[in-house]
Design a protein around this motif. Structure first.
Motif, mmCIF file in Angstrom:
data_model
loop_
_atom_site.group_PDB
_atom_site.id
_atom_site.type_symbol
_atom_site.label_atom_id
_atom_site.label_comp_id
_atom_site.label_asym_id
_atom_site.label_seq_id
_atom_site.Cartn_x
_atom_site.Cartn_y
_atom_site.Cartn_z
ATOM 1 N N LYS A 66 20.389 38.163 41.409
ATOM 2 C CA LYS A 66 21.175 38.178 40.178
ATOM 3 C C LYS A 66 20.947 39.491 39.430
ATOM 4 C CE LYS A 66 21.176 33.165 39.453
ATOM 5 N NZ LYS A 66 20.866 32.079 38.501
ATOM 6 N N PRO A 67 21.785 40.474 39.625
ATOM 7 C CA PRO A 67 21.589 41.769 38.954
ATOM 8 C C PRO A 67 21.632 41.646 37.439
ATOM 9 C CG PRO A 67 23.205 41.945 40.726
ATOM 10 C CD PRO A 67 22.952 40.492 40.539
ATOM 11 N N GLY A 68 20.588 42.157 36.785
ATOM 12 C CA GLY A 68 20.536 42.183 35.333
ATOM 13 C C GLY A 68 20.160 40.877 34.675
ATOM 14 N N PHE A 69 19.989 39.803 35.422
ATOM 15 C CA PHE A 69 19.720 38.495 34.820
ATOM 16 C C PHE A 69 18.388 38.488 34.078
ATOM 17 C CE2 PHE A 69 17.719 34.304 35.138
ATOM 18 C CZ PHE A 69 18.648 33.517 34.488
ATOM 19 N N LEU A 70 17.335 38.954 34.735
ATOM 20 C CA LEU A 70 16.015 38.935 34.095
ATOM 21 C C LEU A 70 15.986 39.819 32.861
ATOM 22 C CD1 LEU A 70 13.571 39.069 37.143
ATOM 23 C CD2 LEU A 70 14.125 37.116 35.715
ATOM 24 N N THR A 71 16.650 40.962 32.912
ATOM 25 C CA THR A 71 16.666 41.860 31.757
ATOM 26 C C THR A 71 17.388 41.222 30.577
ATOM 27 O OG1 THR A 71 16.708 43.732 33.300
ATOM 28 C CG2 THR A 71 17.229 44.182 31.005
ATOM 29 N N LEU A 72 18.526 40.598 30.824
ATOM 30 C CA LEU A 72 19.260 39.931 29.742
ATOM 31 C C LEU A 72 18.479 38.743 29.196
ATOM 32 C CD1 LEU A 72 22.878 40.048 31.216
ATOM 33 C CD2 LEU A 72 21.905 41.483 29.416
ATOM 34 N N GLU A 73 17.784 38.016 30.058
ATOM 35 C CA GLU A 73 16.938 36.923 29.582
ATOM 36 C C GLU A 73 15.808 37.450 28.697
ATOM 37 O OE1 GLU A 73 16.834 33.118 30.808
ATOM 38 O OE2 GLU A 73 18.756 33.973 30.194
ATOM 39 N N TYR A 74 15.252 38.585 29.090
ATOM 40 C CA TYR A 74 14.172 39.176 28.286
ATOM 41 C C TYR A 74 14.697 39.625 26.929
ATOM 42 C CZ TYR A 74 9.668 41.513 27.706
ATOM 43 O OH TYR A 74 8.430 41.872 27.275
ATOM 44 N N PHE A 75 15.885 40.227 26.910
ATOM 45 C CA PHE A 75 16.474 40.647 25.632
ATOM 46 C C PHE A 75 16.799 39.450 24.750
ATOM 47 C CE2 PHE A 75 18.328 44.781 27.595
ATOM 48 C CZ PHE A 75 17.051 45.315 27.598
ATOM 49 N N ALA A 76 17.171 38.320 25.358
ATOM 50 C CA ALA A 76 17.518 37.125 24.590
ATOM 51 C C ALA A 76 16.308 36.373 24.083
ATOM 52 C CB ALA A 76 18.384 36.201 25.446
ATOM 53 N N GLY A 77 15.115 36.787 24.479
ATOM 54 C CA GLY A 77 13.895 36.142 23.994
ATOM 55 C C GLY A 77 13.371 35.044 24.888
#
Length: 392
Positions: A66-77
């Protein structure tokens, strides 16, 4: 600390604040005691260093698929379920380089690429017999190279075996010359001087620099820095001389420097991470994201690359292992290798698109520009790793 039956009566042993959970909301100290059995301490240490728990099951699959999934989850808290970005990248980096080092050193031990290493040069009593033995061994190496096909491990093992055979044959010829001509013979001295001249000519770094007579002295550097530079240059000079030496000394120097290179490359890549995050900051300056956010993107990107490298080397080793007894099974493994090669750049493009949310034309343009700059950063990291290796 004594644990009471009623939670309302439990107070923090550090500040005395009434506890409302497992951690004090005033000072942050845990309610649990640090006085534990040894096996609990070992578990806590592994969890602190590697975080080997259920989070790895929630982290690795989306990191790969899942490209970018972990990064977006991290940004969302939403961070508790996943391994922290730096720890994830650090562990995958160490594992990837360790497996690559094992593949380079142990690849020729695989059944498919096993090359005959025992040579009859020690029993050859003439240059003609040495040449005949070398031809026989090179024929075996060539057969192993053809059997390897396009497999990188097999090709590298065959090349290493051929170089070793030629070196052993040259050493045996030198021994025969010494046996035929005494040490005091003029012809032997001329041949030895010619060999030394050839070795010096092939080594461009074999100069007459004396670190004690001509140490490094830069006025704008302190004395300890000049001493350190002098010592590093002296080590580089000695390592390069060892690399160009013949026989077992040169082989041992190559193995030692290769091991040091794999140990220094992670350090060079860690230095490159902030530069890559700075590139993202410059290319997406109008997105008004913090530098730390770009750093998290860089960490997750490199974690994916190390995971892909780890899987790729594992597939190459698996292909070489299966080829010895189940050649039909190598084709699907090779397809997986090519799928991984295609997926890696596609993953990074989709990740950049999902995180920064720009149109496809601008995303592709910036992706190519960032990739071009990253290639030069990678070259810089490799050069820095080589310099660090030779300076030890």
């Amino acid at each position: 600390m004594n644990e009471l039956d009623h939670v309302s009566q439990v107070r923090c042993a550090n500040c005395g604040t009434p506890m409302q959970g497992e951690f004090c909301h005033h000072c942050g100290q845990s309610i649990h005691s640090v006085l534990k059995p040894v096996h609990h301490m070992v578990e806590d240490t592994l969890d602190m260093v590697l975080h080997v728990d259920g989070r790895i099951l929630h982290t690795l699959p989306p990191l790969l698929l899942k490209p970018g999934f972990l990064t977006l989850e991290y940004f969302a808290g939403r961070r508790v379920r996943y391994i922290a970005p730096f720890r994830l990248m650090f562990v995958l980096c160490l594992l990837a380089f360790a497996v690559c080092h094992f593949a380079m050193e142990g690849g020729e031990d695989l059944p498919r690429h096993a090359v005959v290493l025992s040579t009859p040069f020690e029993h050859a009593d003439s240059p003609d017999s040495v040449q005949r033995a070398l031809d026989n061994e090179l024929a075996k190496v060539e057969a192993a190279r053809k059997a390897a096909g396009a497999n990188a491990v097999g090709i590298a093992a065959a090349a290493a075996s051929e170089a070793r055979l030629r070196t052993e044959a040259a050493n045996r010829l030198a021994e025969l010359r010494k046996e035929q001509h005494p040490a005091g013979d003029d012809k032997t001295r001329e041949a030895d001087s010619g060999d030394h001249a050839d070795a010096n000519a092939s080594n461009p770094f074999n100069s007459a620099w004396d670190s004690k007579a001509y140490p490094v002295h830069l006025r704008w550097l302190p004395a300890f820095a000049n001493r350190r530079l002098t010592q590093s240059l002296e080590h580089m000079h000695a390592n390069v001389d060892a690399l160009f030496s013949d026989g077992e000394a040169g082989t041992l120097a190559q193995e030692r420097i290769t091991a040091q290179l794999f140990a220094s490359l992670p350090q060079a890549l860690f230095l490159m991470l902030p530069l890559f995050a700075l590139l993202l900051k410059l290319f997406y300056v109008f997105k008004r994201r913090l530098y730390v956010e770009h750093m998290i993107v860089a960490l997750h990107s490199h974690a994916f690359l190390f995971l892909a490298l780890l899987l790729g080397v594992g597939l190459v080793l698996l292909e070489g292992w299966l080829a010895g007894f189940a050649g039909w099974a190598t084709r699907p493994v090779r397809l997986l290798e090519w799928a991984l090669v295609i997926w890696a750049p596609t993953y990074l493009l989709l990740m950049q698109k999902r995180i920064y949310r720009q149109g496809w034309p601008m995303t592709i343009l910036k992706y190519l520009a960032v990739g071009w700059c990253y290639v030069w950063l990678l070259v810089l990291a490799l050069v820095l790793g080589a310099v660090l290796t030779l300076s030890h």
